[in-house]
Structures are given as structure tokens and as C-alpha cells.
Write a protein that holds these residues in place. Structure first.
Motif, PDB file in Angstrom:
ATOM      1  N   ALA A 130       0.825  -1.210   0.000  1.00 47.57           N
ATOM      2  CA  ALA A 130       0.000   0.000   0.000  1.00 47.57           C
ATOM      3  C   ALA A 130       0.860   1.261   0.000  1.00 47.57           C
ATOM      4  O   ALA A 130       0.510   2.271  -0.637  1.00 47.57           O
ATOM      5  N   SER A 131       1.997   1.195   0.680  1.00 50.08           N
ATOM      6  CA  SER A 131       2.862   2.378   0.785  1.00 50.08           C
ATOM      7  C   SER A 131       3.502   2.755  -0.548  1.00 50.08           C
ATOM      8  O   SER A 131       3.960   3.881  -0.718  1.00 50.08           O
ATOM      9  N   GLU A 132       3.518   1.817  -1.493  1.00 53.12           N
ATOM     10  CA  GLU A 132       4.175   2.073  -2.785  1.00 53.12           C
ATOM     11  C   GLU A 132       3.185   2.485  -3.876  1.00 53.12           C
ATOM     12  O   GLU A 132       3.576   2.700  -5.023  1.00 53.12           O
ATOM     13  N   LEU A 133       1.902   2.583  -3.543  1.00 50.18           N
ATOM     14  CA  LEU A 133       0.893   2.909  -4.555  1.00 50.18           C
ATOM     15  C   LEU A 133       0.877   4.401  -4.855  1.00 50.18           C
ATOM     16  O   LEU A 133       0.998   5.245  -3.950  1.00 50.18           O
TER      17      LEU A 133
ATOM     18  N   THR B 291      -1.115   7.917  -6.521  1.00 51.83           N
ATOM     19  CA  THR B 291      -2.419   8.519  -6.216  1.00 51.83           C
ATOM     20  C   THR B 291      -3.547   7.854  -6.981  1.00 51.83           C
ATOM     21  O   THR B 291      -4.631   7.601  -6.433  1.00 51.83           O
ATOM     22  N   ILE B 292      -3.308   7.555  -8.269  1.00 50.02           N
ATOM     23  CA  ILE B 292      -4.346   6.939  -9.101  1.00 50.02           C
ATOM     24  C   ILE B 292      -4.722   5.567  -8.553  1.00 50.02           C
ATOM     25  O   ILE B 292      -5.906   5.232  -8.437  1.00 50.02           O
ATOM     26  N   SER B 293      -3.731   4.764  -8.220  1.00 49.30           N
ATOM     27  CA  SER B 293      -3.995   3.431  -7.684  1.00 49.30           C
ATOM     28  C   SER B 293      -4.771   3.500  -6.372  1.00 49.30           C
ATOM     29  O   SER B 293      -5.671   2.695  -6.115  1.00 49.30           O
ATOM     30  N   GLN B 294      -4.430   4.466  -5.532  1.00 45.12           N
ATOM     31  CA  GLN B 294      -5.153   4.640  -4.269  1.00 45.12           C
ATOM     32  C   GLN B 294      -6.609   5.023  -4.515  1.00 45.12           C
ATOM     33  O   GLN B 294      -7.519   4.542  -3.831  1.00 45.12           O
ATOM     34  N   LEU B 295      -6.812   5.882  -5.538  1.00 40.39           N
ATOM     35  CA  LEU B 295      -8.186   6.258  -5.894  1.00 40.39           C
ATOM     36  C   LEU B 295      -8.991   5.059  -6.369  1.00 40.39           C
ATOM     37  O   LEU B 295     -10.160   4.893  -6.019  1.00 40.39           O
ATOM     38  N   ILE B 296      -8.356   4.241  -7.168  1.00 40.55           N
ATOM     39  CA  ILE B 296      -9.031   3.051  -7.691  1.00 40.55           C
ATOM     40  C   ILE B 296      -9.481   2.147  -6.558  1.00 40.55           C
ATOM     41  O   ILE B 296     -10.621   1.672  -6.527  1.00 40.55           O
TER      42      ILE B 296
END
Length: 1002
Positions: free
Chosen positions: A418-421, A423-428
Motif C-alpha cells: 500500500a505504501s508504494e501505490l 495517487t491513481i492506484s489509491q483512488l481506484i
């Protein structure tokens, strides 16, 4: 005030559930709102039910749109108006045509045209039921428009589709998903305005202070809409009321059928039988379920007239009336089936009848139901909702945000930090969680059919899925709430096997004495069948062939019908999860162990040693142990599965269960343990009648397997197999003496066929062989077999690639040439094939003969061709093992090595990944040994992580032999895949002067 609210069933548009909409209305102290989903009525009835619970007046309508373009919003004045709207919507959904610009003149519904839409249509005449919808953005334009004087025709049109910025963002994502486009490319006109939210009434009144009549008109419209649907305890039976013209005629018919059934079903009619029948008939009449039984009887009579095989199951199998009407083949007197699970004074819905047919017969039966009962649009399939799941939502959102496939795969699988994601991946991930369990699109219930007394559109619009039968837009829970009880007409491969096996036996062994499959009672006491069950030799047989069931049959030493009935429910995940499967086995095998049973539970359930095994056991325990009423006990049973568990009535009964027990002096720890058992298993357990129905079908298939194993295996293969892959049913046929032949152009059909003890695999088993090639082979040999390669290619239009498949599998072996010669010849003569494969020559083409060297084909090469084209080898799989077999034990020898470490060689049949109570992965694996016998293994977490099973093939297994209740399992300590012999098809040279073997079509 709010005449145009959208729920999440405005699919891929709305973001609020019907409950969330009502919560907003409650927050703003609104006493009435209208739900008008876009071209959909899925949420309608549940919205009405939930609104009444909150003392909010519900109004239903439909927002009719062509694509995103709104045509008009409609509101039903009453139930007849809702029927009108649903008829109109269904007509267009069925025909897949656009809605007209002007709505029809609904008699009992209001039509609202948006201000801009009315201007665009230049609509100047409005009927009594037509209005102009004014939004906040329309106020300035209204002052200078022709409609400024239409005071009585102006109403508020303030769409509600979301409630927050996050909701609006979610709406935009849903629109992009629906259009399959990037979010950055989503057109403005394809999305709602950000202000489609619910405002406080004071704000609305302030915004429209110059037009107070618009607000009052809106309130008057809502006031004049009055729907009447009843739910829960107030609901009415909405199913078809009569079958033979009147209730009295129906009851007389039911009596006559029962009288006829008594003579056919029982040699001696005892007082126990007549008393039970009288009790059932009295309650069936009182509860107004006569027509329900007669409808099921008519369905069965039609099936019997067509000679269709079927199984009637569900809680209705507890009924002697169902048995006499031949809806089921389970005798409730013989099995002492619990009457109150079937029906009681408090039951408001009829019992379940799940009627299984073979897949092919089911379609015809469904068509019959629509034709027989649907003349006035009273029949529809039951709908269901496909919701967003995490993985699917991540994939859809990944595409919307333009992520590459590799990134989407990583997010979907969860294999990331999770720490390597970014902004877009976190939004998804954020919005995937938001979408979880929200409806994505409509689907069809597995087998539910509604037969209503009123037109089905009285309750919902229908759409027309690929099955081409009208389907309501709500699910089984909503149907039950409003009083529509489904008829379950299901497809099942097991019945197809039985039906086809009977036909194949009559063809292959015309002199055989075949017992009537429809009369299973003689099978229950057949010593050969029961001995076969006790040995767990049930491969291919309905419901008793899986590794878990084979294990249970052996541990229970099942050798009679009654114990198989129990096993059918014990195998369900809930009983195992509650820990009661093991306890049942212990008490079944050891009479001393039975003394540990709770005395009250032993008295309630002596046939299952005081252990809850069946669904009705929940009713028994709740009623007799916790002193709940039968009505409350049934609420408890129903609440153990599905969304019903969260309802207030279930929570009330759950609390009362505990308080009653403690008030009766039961120890708290005992009460909590019994509740734990109920909670862990009841949602998964079968009714006893249902289990008995399964056991009947098991015995029918076991009879065929016992006395006609080869024909039964052919039928199994032709009906898509079962728990295992086709390879293992072929193996089973071999173990029973069959000679297995690869597909053959002169002997094989599309499906597998049998001649005596020789089984020819069907052409359909060949990977890559096209349907038109199969049909060409079959159709062109009707008058004579193929005599030569030239004869074959001149009669069958076929490409070179399709020829290669047939030649490599040996399908042309009856022509007298080896496969290498045929491959050379096929390539040489390729140019003589007509360019148009579908066009045959009127005259024989003269083909040049030539001399070829002598080729040699090895069995190893054939085995690899089998594996490539069939998916498995027709030889013993150990034939290809590179390592010596001398050091390995056989399955039959393992009983001599209990608690010792051994080595076995196994060919993987199947494996199952599961988790321990602590969430650690473990594996159950099933293998064949060198002799083709079955071996069962377990890999505990430490071994499973070190030696994961991931692919088919041959395995070296080191393990400890364990035995529990006479069932042998290998506790694996080491397992590794064994290498095959080298594939000679890739050899660089062939001895004896032969050219390299052709490797084609790979």
C-alpha cells in the motif's frame, strides 16, 4: 417536493440505495418522496416497504430515457398507474426500441416533461395528467418563456442522484464504465449536473419564492399519488389463485389426485398415512395453498407426458401431498419427515418445491409454463442483481483511469504494498471499496419463475434477457416480501446422465433387464448398491462422488438410504463448520458416545443422535428447547441466510431465544454453545426432505453405475462430466473393463458412443476441431464409411489444419495408413482441396499416387498427441514417467503402514485450497496410484506453503499414513512433480532413415 429521485438501480448512474434516499428524506423531515429510476423498477417495492417503516409516503414512477437523454418523468397515481408504466417500459425493453418523444396518454399516471424538453418539442397542449418540470437552472428562462403563464402545469423537477462530492465522482466513474471510455474522455452531456442532490425544503421554498405555485403544485401531485402494496405479515398471497376455475373446483381436484396417489404409492394404507394426509390437506386449504400444489402438479404432469426425468426437492418434499401428486419421490411417512418444516399454522408462504430437470428438458418445461399460465401476462422469470465485486470493480476502474493491464492485474490480485501505490492506484482502491456490493447490472435467478394472479407488471416491469423469457427486475427477497412465491424450475446435469444412460443401455444392451428408474425404492435395499456406497465407489454418481463425500461415506460406513439422507446434509459446509460432522460420525459409530448428548436435544432429534443436521432441526430446537412459537422458530430458520438476518424481527427472535432458555434454567454456556451451532450451520443445511430427494437421485445413478457402469460413464461424459474432468470418467470406465478408443472418422459421433465394451470418444473432445468439421464427417458418412484418405477428403470439405488434428489423434486409422504417412500426404495434396471448403466437387478429382518411406510411430508420441489434442493421455499416465516405479507403494497396501512414513507416486486428479481456523492455507489433494486406485492426501500449512500443488501431472509423495474411522489419508511431508519422458515429436532425428516427425498445428 422531490418528484425525480434515482437510486443505485438507475444502473451505472445513481449512487444512493433506496435506504439512503429515505434516510435523506428523513433528515430533511420530508413526509413524501418519489422514486423514479431510469428505465428500471428494481428498487420500487423495497422502497415502498422501507418508506412505510419510516412513516414516509412513497411514490413510484419511472424516468424514461433514450440513452442519457431524458424523455419524460412519470409518476403512478395508484397501482393501476404503476401497471400502465410497467407495461410501457416492458414493451420497449422487450423490443429494444426507443421511447417516443411524446408519452402515451396514461390514465392513472402523471407525465412530467423537463422545461427544456418541452420547449424543444414546442409542446403547447398539456392533458390533465401532464406537467412541465422546472429546475433551479430554469427559473430565469421561465420568466421569458411561453410557459410562464401555465401556472397549473408547473412542478418542481429537482433530480436527486447523489449526496456528496464523493458520490458525484462515483457517478462520473459509473458513467465512464458504462460507456467504456477513459474518465478524461467522458463527455459532459453523458453525466449529471453536480447539483442533483437533495436540498432542505426551506432552501427550495426560498429559491422558488417568486413561484410558490410550483411548490404547491408539486405537493398536490405527490398528494394525489397513492400506492397500496402490503408486506411481511400484512402481505397477501399474490400467486395464481385458481387453476380449475374456482377454489372449490381446485380443492376437489386435489382430493381426487390424493385419493388416486394413495393407491399408487402405498400397498397398505394405514391410519398414520390417512391422518397425516388429512392434517396436511386441512392446512393447505386453510392457508390458501391449493393452487400452488396444483400448479406444481400440472408442471410435473407435462414433464411425465414428455417422459422427462425430474427430481422434486426442497422443504415441500416433507409433504405427503407432494408425494401422492408425484411432485416428489420422498415418502415422508417412511422417513418421519417433520410436518412443521413443511407447513405450520403461522407460515404465510407456501413450501419450496425445487424441481430439477435435465438442462435440455428444462427449457421446454419453462416454455410450457409460460404458455399454460401466462396468457394474461401473469408469468415471468425471477430476476437477480449482479453487484460489483472488489476485483471486478478494480479492473473496471483501472480501465477508466487508463492503467496498463499489468498494473490492473497487480491491483486486482492484491499483490502490492500500500505504501508504494501512487495517487491513481489509491483512488481506484478507494472507489472499488465504495462500489462493492452496489448493483452493476440485472441478471436472472437460477430457476425461479413467478406465476401471479394479477398481471406481472402490476409489481414490476420486465426485460428480455438472452433466454428470451420476460424477467422481472427484482429479486427473490422482494418477491417474497410482496407475496409472490417462486416456482423453482432448475437444470441439472445429473438427470441428463440418468436419462441418457437409460437410452444408451437400451441401445447397447437391448436384452438387459432394466428396472424402472422412477421407482427407486428397490434400489434402497439392494445389497450390491449399498456395498458399493460403503466402499465409496461412487465416481460419476450424483452428489456422492466428490473427495469430501467419498471420505464421509467411508467414515460413516454408509450402507442404507437413511444414513445417505443424513450424509447429504452433513456434508454441507455449515454442519462441518459447527464441528457437528465429526460429532455425528462419533455418535453414529459409538453408542457410548451418544450418552454425551444434551438430554433435551436427544429427545428432540433421536434419529440424528441429538445433533442438528437438517434445517427443521433449528425449528425443533427453537420451539421445544427455547420455547419459541413455531412462527418465531421459522423466522429464526429463515434469518440464518441472506439479508433477512439483519431485519428487526430476526434480532428480536435471536434475543428471545437466549432469554427464554436462561429463564427456563438452562446454563448460559450450554445455551451459547447451542446457539453457536445454530448460527454456524443453519444457513447452509438442507431440509430433511431436500436431503432425501438428493439421496433418491443418488440411488438412481448408483443403480446405473452398479449394473451398467460403461453405459453410465458414457452418459456422464456426454453430459459434461461432474465433479471431475472427462479424463477421470474415462479412467473409471477403463477400471470397469472398457476398451477406450480415440475418436475415429468411421465410428465416432459428435458425442461419445459405445459398442459392446468398446467406447469411442466423441469428436467433441478434440481441442480445436470445429463444429462444421464434425457435422461434415457425420453427415457425409450416412450412406457409407470412408474407405481411403482420398475418399475422405473428397466427401468432407475440410481444411489442412482440421485434417492435422484428426490425423494426429489417429482418427483416420481405419483407412490403413499410419499418421506420418497421412500427414505427408495431406501436405502434398493441399492444393487439390477446393478453395471454398463448403463447396464439394461433383466429380472425383484424379490424385497422383506416390511412394513414401516406412514410418514408425511410438506410443510415447501418441501419448503426447493425446495430451495436446484431448487434454490427457489414453494410456496409463505413469507410462510417461521418467523415474523408476519400483520404490512406490500402492493404495491397497497403505493400510499395512498406518502411522508410518511411505512413498507413493500419484497422478493428480484434483486439489482444493482451503484455510484453517487461523486463516492459514492448507491443501487437500486427490491422486490416482499406479493401479488407478484413489489416494487422498492433506498438506498442512507448513507443507502447503513449502510444496504448493499448482499443476496436473505425476507427483512423488512422501507422507505419513493416517486412518480415521477406517478412511486412509496421507499427511504429506514432501511432494514434488515428476518429469515426463522426452517428447519424441521434438526429436532432431529419427533412427532407421525416417525423416523428422512432423510437428504441425501446435
Amino acid at each position: 417536493m422531490y418528484l425525480n429521485c434515482h437510486s443505485t438501480f438507475s444502473l451505472r448512474y445513481g449512487t444512493l440505495s433506496e435506504e439512503e434516499l429515505l434516510a435523506l428524506a428523513e433528515h430533511y423531515d420530508l413526509d413524501c418522496i418519489a422514486l423514479t429510476d431510469i428505465n428500471n423498477t428494481s428498487a420500487g417495492l423495497n422502497f415502498v416497504r422501507k418508506a412505510k417503516e419510516k412513516n414516509i409516503k412513497p411514490v413510484l414512477g419511472i424516468d424514461f430515457r433514450n440513452g442519457i437523454e431524458q424523455c419524460y418523468v412519470t409518476l403512478a397515481k395508484n397501482n393501476e398507474g404503476y401497471l400502465e408504466l410497467n407495461n410501457f417500459l416492458a414493451q420497449h425493453l422487450h423490443k429494444k426500441i426507443d421511447f417516443p418523444e411524446i408519452a402515451p396518454a396514461f390514465e392513472n399516471a402523471f407525465t412530467i416533461y423537463a422545461f427544456e424538453r418541452a420547449l424543444e418539442l414546442d409542446k403547447t397542449h398539456f392533458t390533465e395528467n401532464e406537467f412541465i418540470g422546472i429546475g433551479i437552472h430554469d427559473l430565469n428562462k421561465l420568466r421569458f418563456s411561453q410557459y410562464s403563464t401555465y401556472h397549473d402545469k408547473l412542478v418542481l423537477l429537482l433530480p436527486v442522484s447523489f449526496n456528496s462530492k464523493k458520490d458525484f465522482n462515483a457517478h462520473r466513474l459509473l458513467r465512464a464504465i458504462d460507456l467504456n471510455c477513459l474518465l478524461s474522455k467522458l463527455p459532459k452531456e453523458e453525466q449529471a449536473l453536480p447539483d442533483e442532490i437533495m436540498f432542505a425544503p426551506k432552501k427550495i421554498e426560498n429559491l422558488f419564492k417568486d413561484y410558490p405555485q410550483i411548490v404547491s403544485n408539486s405537493q398536490e401531485v405527490l398528494k394525489s399519488c397513492n400506492l397500496n402494496f402490503k408486506f411481511a405479515k400484512e402481505r397477501q398471497n399474490q400467486n395464481l389463485k385458481t387453476v380449475f376455475g374456482s377454489e372449490q373446483n381446485d380443492y376437489n381436484k386435489l382430493l381426487a389426485l390424493c385419493k388416486k396417489g394413495l393407491k399408487e404409492r402405498y400397498e397398505e394404507i394405514t391410519t398414520e398415512i390417512t391422518d397425516r394426509l388429512e392434517k396436511e390437506l386441512k392446512l393447505i386449504k386453510k392457508k390458501d395453498f391449493v393452487s400452488f400444489f396444483l400448479i406444481n402438479w400440472k408442471i410435473i404432469e407435462y414433464a411425465r407426458s414428455k417422459d422427462y426425468f425430474y427430481v422434486g426437492r426442497g422443504s415441500g418434499a416433507n409433504s405427503i401431498v407432494a408425494y401422492l401428486l408425484r411432485i416428489t419421490d420422498v415418502d415422508p411417512i417412511e422417513l418421519d419427515l417433520y410436518f412443521e418444516r413443511f407447513m405450520n399454522e403461522y407460515r404465510s408462504s407456501p413450501p419450496d418445491f425445487d424441481i430439477d430437470f435435465s438442462t435440455w428438458d428444462r427449457e421446454d418445461v419453462t416454455a410450457y409454463i409460460f404458455e399454460e399460465f401466462g396468457k394474461n401476462n401473469q408469468v415471468a422469470l425471477l430476476g437477480s442483481y449482479v453487484t460489483f465485486k472488489h476485483s471486478g470493480a478494480v479492473r473496471e476502474l483501472g480501465k477508466v483511469f487508463g492503467l496498463p493491464k499489468t498494473e490492473i492485474d497487480k491491483l486486482s490480485s492484491g499483490k502490492f504494498k500500500a505504501s508504494e501505490l501512487d495517487t491513481i492506484s489509491q483512488l481506484i482502491l478507494k472507489y472499488a471499496a465504495y462500489f462493492h456490493k452496489k448493483p452493476n447490472y440485472l441478471s436472472i435467478h437460477a430457476g425461479g419463475i413467478l406465476i401471479s394472479d394479477k398481471p406481472i407488471h402490476y409489481f414490476s416491469a420486465t426485460h428480455l434477457p438472452p433466454k428470451n423469457f420476460p424477467t422481472v427486475q427484482f429479486d427473490m427477497h422482494v418477491a417474497e416480501d410482496v407475496g409472490l412465491c417462486k416456482f423453482d424450475i432448475l437444470g441439472q446435469r445429473g438427470l441428463g446422465k440418468i436419462k441418457d444412460a437409460v437410452s444408451i443401455i437400451k441401445q447397447n444392451q437391448p436384452e438387459a433387464q432394466l428396472l424402472d428408474i422412477r421407482n427407486p425404492k428397490p434400489f434402497f435395499t439392494d445389497p450390491n448398491i449399498n456395498a458399493m456406497i460403503a466402499r465409496a465407489e461412487c465416481i460419476g454418481c450424483f452428489y456422492v462422488e466428490s473427495p469430501a463425500m467419498r471420505m464421509l461415506l467411508k467414515k460413516l460406513a454408509v450402507n442404507d438410504y437413511q444414513t445417505l439422507v443424513a450424509a447429504s446434509s452433513i456434508i454441507r459446509p455449515g454442519v462441518a463448520k459447527s464441528g457437528m460432522m465429526r460429532e455425528y460420525i462419533l455418535r453414529h459409530r459409538n453408542s457410548e458416545r451418544r450418552k454425551e448428548a444434551h438430554p433435551v436435544l436427544w429427545k428432540i432429534m433421536p434419529d440424528t443422535y441429538g445433533i442438528m443436521v437438517y434445517q427443521e432441526d433449528v425449528i425443533k430446537v427453537a420451539h421445544h428447547y427455547a420455547k419459541l412459537t413455531l412462527d418465531e422458530a421459522d423466522v429464526l430458520r429463515r434469518g440464518m441466510s441472506g439479508k433477512f438476518r439483519s431485519r428487526e424481527e430476526f434480532q428480536y427472535v435471536k434475543d428471545k431465544f437466549r432469554s427464554n432458555c436462561i429463564a427456563n434454567g438452562e446454563p448460559e454456556d450450554v445455551v451459547d454453545e447451542i446457539w453457536r451451532q445454530i448460527e454456524s450451520f443453519a444457513g447452509y443445511a438442507f431440509a430433511k426432505g431436500h436431503s432425501a430427494s438428493y439421496a433418491v437421485e443418488s440411488y438412481q445413478s448408483l443403480y446405473l453405475k452398479c449394473y451398467f457402469p460403461l453405459e453410465y460413464m458414457v452418459a456422464t461424459l456426454n453430459n459434461g462430466g461432474g465433479f471431475y474432468k472427462a479424463e477421470f470418467y474415462i479412467h473409471e470406465a477403463k477400471m470397469h473393463g472398457a476398451s477406450i478408443e480415440a475418436p475415429c472418422i468411421n465410428k465416432s459421433e459428435i458425442q461419445t458412443s459405445i459398442y459392446g465394451n468398446t467406447i469411442y470418444l466423441g469428436l467433441q473432445h478434440l481441442e480445436g476441431l470445429e463444429k462444421k468439421t464434425m457435422l461434415g464427417i457425420i453427415n457425409n458418412r450416412v450412406h457409407s464409411k470412408y474407405t481411403s484418405y482420398d475418399d475422405f477428403i473428397q466427401r468432407v470439405p475440410i481444411s489442412l489444419e482440421q485434417q492435422e488434428i484428426l490425423i494426429r489423434i489417429g482418427a483416420l486409422r481405419s483407412l490403413g495408413k499410419d499418421k506420418h504417412s497421412l500427414l505427408w500426404e495431406a501436405h502434398y495434396k493441399e492444393n487439390t482441396i477446393p478453395e471454398n471448403e463448403s463447396q464439394q466437387s461433383f466429380f472425383k478429382i484424379s490424385l497422383q499416387n506416390f511412394t513414401l518411406p516406412t514410418f514408425k510411430t511410438s506410443k510415447v508420441e501418441d501419448a503426447f498427441d493425446h495430451m495436446e489434442l484431448l487434454g490427457f493421455s489414453l494410456f496409463n499416465p505413469f507410462f510417461l514417467m521418467k523415474k523408476s516405479l519400483a520404490d512406490y507403494l500402492l493404495a491397497k497396501e497403505l493400510k499395512l503402514y498406518i502411522d508410518q512414513n511411505v512413498k507413493v507416486a500419484g497422478y493428480l486428479v484434483t486439489f482444493k485450497n482451503t484455510k484453517t481456523a487461523k486463516g492459514l492455507r492448507m491443501i487437500f489433494g486427490t491422486f490416482l496410484d499406479l493401479d488407478g486406485a484413489w489416494i487422498d492426501t492433506v498438506l498442512f500449512p507448513e507443507v502447503a506453503n513449502k510444496y504448493p500443488i499448482y499443476a496436473r501431472g505425476l507427483y512423488h509423495i512422501e507422507a505419513k499414513v493416517t486412518s480415521e474411522f477406517d478412511f486412509i489419508t496421507l499427511e504429506v511431508s514432501k511432494i514434488e512433480r515428476l518429469p515426463y519422458l522426452a517428447d519424441p515429436r521434438f526429436a532432431t532425428s529419427v533412427s532407421g532413415g525416417n525423416k523428422p516427425a512432423l510437428k504441425t498445428g501446435s
